[in-house]
Design a protein around this motif. Structure first.
Motif, PDB file in Angstrom:
ATOM      1  N   LEU A  98     -29.607   0.359 -45.777  1.00  0.00           N
ATOM      2  CA  LEU A  98     -29.339  -0.022 -44.394  1.00  0.00           C
ATOM      3  C   LEU A  98     -30.553   0.201 -43.509  1.00  0.00           C
ATOM      4  N   PHE A  99     -31.456   1.076 -43.960  1.00  0.00           N
ATOM      5  CA  PHE A  99     -32.614   1.447 -43.158  1.00  0.00           C
ATOM      6  C   PHE A  99     -33.908   0.826 -43.665  1.00  0.00           C
ATOM      7  N   ARG A 100     -34.013   0.594 -44.948  1.00  0.00           N
ATOM      8  CA  ARG A 100     -35.270   0.107 -45.513  1.00  0.00           C
ATOM      9  C   ARG A 100     -35.691  -1.224 -44.866  1.00  0.00           C
ATOM     10  N   GLY A 101     -36.936  -1.248 -44.395  1.00  0.00           N
ATOM     11  CA  GLY A 101     -37.504  -2.465 -43.834  1.00  0.00           C
ATOM     12  C   GLY A 101     -37.016  -2.841 -42.464  1.00  0.00           C
ATOM     13  N   ASN A 102     -36.215  -1.978 -41.812  1.00  0.00           N
ATOM     14  CA  ASN A 102     -35.629  -2.307 -40.516  1.00  0.00           C
ATOM     15  C   ASN A 102     -36.021  -1.282 -39.454  1.00  0.00           C
ATOM     16  N   TRP A 103     -36.338  -1.774 -38.269  1.00  0.00           N
ATOM     17  CA  TRP A 103     -36.467  -0.877 -37.121  1.00  0.00           C
ATOM     18  C   TRP A 103     -35.071  -0.450 -36.678  1.00  0.00           C
ATOM     19  N   VAL A 104     -34.877   0.850 -36.512  1.00  0.00           N
ATOM     20  CA  VAL A 104     -33.603   1.369 -36.027  1.00  0.00           C
ATOM     21  C   VAL A 104     -33.854   2.249 -34.811  1.00  0.00           C
ATOM     22  N   GLU A 105     -32.824   2.388 -34.007  1.00  0.00           N
ATOM     23  CA  GLU A 105     -32.894   3.181 -32.778  1.00  0.00           C
ATOM     24  C   GLU A 105     -31.877   4.310 -32.865  1.00  0.00           C
ATOM     25  N   VAL A 106     -32.314   5.524 -32.562  1.00  0.00           N
ATOM     26  CA  VAL A 106     -31.477   6.709 -32.694  1.00  0.00           C
ATOM     27  C   VAL A 106     -31.174   7.294 -31.318  1.00  0.00           C
ATOM     28  N   TYR A 107     -29.897   7.617 -31.089  1.00  0.00           N
ATOM     29  CA  TYR A 107     -29.461   8.343 -29.906  1.00  0.00           C
ATOM     30  C   TYR A 107     -28.770   9.613 -30.397  1.00  0.00           C
ATOM     31  N   GLU A 108     -29.279  10.742 -29.987  1.00  0.00           N
ATOM     32  CA  GLU A 108     -28.730  12.026 -30.416  1.00  0.00           C
ATOM     33  C   GLU A 108     -28.514  12.881 -29.180  1.00  0.00           C
ATOM     34  N   LYS A 109     -27.323  13.429 -29.024  1.00  0.00           N
ATOM     35  CA  LYS A 109     -27.035  14.289 -27.878  1.00  0.00           C
ATOM     36  C   LYS A 109     -26.433  15.591 -28.359  1.00  0.00           C
ATOM     37  N   ILE A 110     -26.986  16.693 -27.848  1.00  0.00           N
ATOM     38  CA  ILE A 110     -26.564  18.020 -28.290  1.00  0.00           C
ATOM     39  C   ILE A 110     -26.275  18.896 -27.083  1.00  0.00           C
ATOM     40  N   THR A 111     -25.118  19.526 -27.089  1.00  0.00           N
ATOM     41  CA  THR A 111     -24.841  20.628 -26.175  1.00  0.00           C
ATOM     42  C   THR A 111     -25.040  21.904 -26.964  1.00  0.00           C
ATOM     43  N   PHE A 112     -26.042  22.685 -26.580  1.00  0.00           N
ATOM     44  CA  PHE A 112     -26.420  23.870 -27.336  1.00  0.00           C
ATOM     45  C   PHE A 112     -25.568  25.068 -26.910  1.00  0.00           C
ATOM     46  N   GLY A 113     -24.901  25.702 -27.889  1.00  0.00           N
ATOM     47  CA  GLY A 113     -24.065  26.862 -27.610  1.00  0.00           C
ATOM     48  C   GLY A 113     -23.260  27.240 -28.829  1.00  0.00           C
ATOM     49  N   ASP A 114     -22.658  28.423 -28.794  1.00  0.00           N
ATOM     50  CA  ASP A 114     -21.817  28.866 -29.908  1.00  0.00           C
ATOM     51  C   ASP A 114     -20.625  27.934 -30.097  1.00  0.00           C
ATOM     52  N   VAL A 115     -20.127  27.399 -29.008  1.00  0.00           N
ATOM     53  CA  VAL A 115     -19.152  26.308 -29.075  1.00  0.00           C
ATOM     54  C   VAL A 115     -19.824  25.110 -28.415  1.00  0.00           C
ATOM     55  N   GLY A 116     -20.541  24.359 -29.211  1.00  0.00           N
ATOM     56  CA  GLY A 116     -21.341  23.268 -28.682  1.00  0.00           C
ATOM     57  C   GLY A 116     -20.796  21.906 -29.071  1.00  0.00           C
TER      58      GLY A 116
END
Length: 357
Positions: free
Chosen positions: A185-203
């Motif tokens: 699914l990734f080979r030879g293709n430009w992909v865009e990543v969105y990652e969101k993290i709430t940092f904490g013990d309950v994150g």
């Protein structure tokens, strides 16, 4: 150093002041290390980890090139089966990575309680060969504490049947695979990543990866209640690049991974992946350069609640909050570069730059 580095730095300063967002974009061949350090490091510091020390004949292992698919400059990260190693310190693995770290600006270091959105694009070759052990292309790591040697979050590519991308997670020293996807699914293709993290013990953790050419979502994962803070950590920070094992070098080949448009944004409100991929991403302006007015395409009532205009010194120029028929009169502006900022409540959703001639 290139003039465009200076202009990019001004752009970043403006963006930081508006939304605590930092953007690293390639701007053309030459001075690549200097560009990266100007954005991700404080003065005189170095956030680049490369095998240049052992492979001096090749030169720099990160450079910039124009990409015809994206129609813009991008970064190229190189890894050679031989003689590359891990900075002449470790010899069973290879590392070509960039990062933020303790000497980076404060808004590049995530602390407990903060929510941070990371965005970037990448492309692996259509013949990419991952290691049987690990080939990391992204990590979220802690600094400080007993568990800082092992990343909390990893995107790794692994030789398997079939080869796959793995999302790996650990709050301590026990890594788990949260989800996988076929590497084809990734080979030879430009992909865009969105990652969101709430940092904490309950994150909270969420990620979405989209094929840029087709707009197809090819990977997604979310957990609204997960331990996203390693005990004793001072802060967490991202890494991008190629970090792979040499346990089975016969399975590997020389590789190039392309990256583009790194973004780190501290979020004051609560956003979802849907917010990050809203229609604001599609807003475009024309003509550019302009002398009388600029027009905006794909602007709808749900893409922004206010619009602001800034010059290259970060000074705000008064305009009405809404555009008149999706147009902005620029005939009274002095010649030079300007930035139009679309905001959804307090969150910046789009920044466009244009030149008045």
């Amino acid at each position: 150093m290139k003039k465009s580095i200076f202009l990019s730095f001004i752009f970043i300063l403006i963006y930081q002041g508006i939304s605590s967002q930092v953007i690293l974009e390639a701007n053309g061949p030459g001075n690549t290390y200097e560009l990266i350090n100007s954005i991700l490091a404080n003065a005189g510091k170095d956030v680049i980890e490369v095998p240049d020390c052992v492979h001096t004949t090749f030169g720099r292992h990160i450079d910039e090139v124009f990409d015809t698919d994206l129609n813009k400059n991008v970064f190229r990260f190189y890894a050679h089966v031989s003689p590359d190693n891990d900075r002449c310190k470790t010899f069973d693995r290879q590392r070509t990575e960039i990062k933020s770290y303790d000497s980076s600006p404060e808004n590049l270091k995530a602390t407990i309680g903060e929510t941070v959105a990371y965005k970037w694009k990448f492309k692996i070759s259509d013949t990419f060969k991952p290691s049987t052990s690990f080939t990391h292309i992204h990590q979220i790591k802690s600094v400080g504490g007993s568990y800082e040697s092992i990343p909390m979050i990893t995107l790794t590519l692994r030789k398997s049947s079939p080869d796959r991308l793995e999302l790996r997670y650990t709050p301590t020293n026990d890594q788990n695979t949260l989800k996988t996807a076929d590497l084809d699914l990734f080979r030879g293709n430009w992909v865009e990543v969105y990652e969101k993290i709430t940092f904490g013990d309950v994150g909270r953790y969420e990620i979405e990866i989209k094929n840029i050419a087709t707009s197809q979502v090819i990977f997604t994962y979310a957990n609204n209640s997960v331990d996203m803070w390693q005990d004793g950590a001072e802060f967490a920070r991202p890494k991008w690049g190629i970090y792979r094992s040499l346990n089975s070098p016969a399975d590997l080949q020389d590789e190039i991974v392309k990256f583009a448009d790194f973004s780190i944004e501290e979020i004051t409100g609560s956003l979802s992946v849907d917010d990050l991929t809203s229609n604001a991403d599609q807003i475009v302006l024309f003509p550019n350069p302009a002398s009388h007015e600029v027009n905006f395409k794909n602007v709808t009532s749900d893409t922004y609640t206010s619009v602001e205009l800034y010059d290259t010194f970060g000074r705000q120029i008064f305009i009405k909050n809404s555009l008149h028929q999706n147009k902005l009169n620029v005939s009274e502006l002095s010649k030079g570069m300007y930035f139009v900022v679309f905001k959804k409540d307090t969150i910046t959703t789009k920044v466009l730059k244009f030149v008045v001639e």
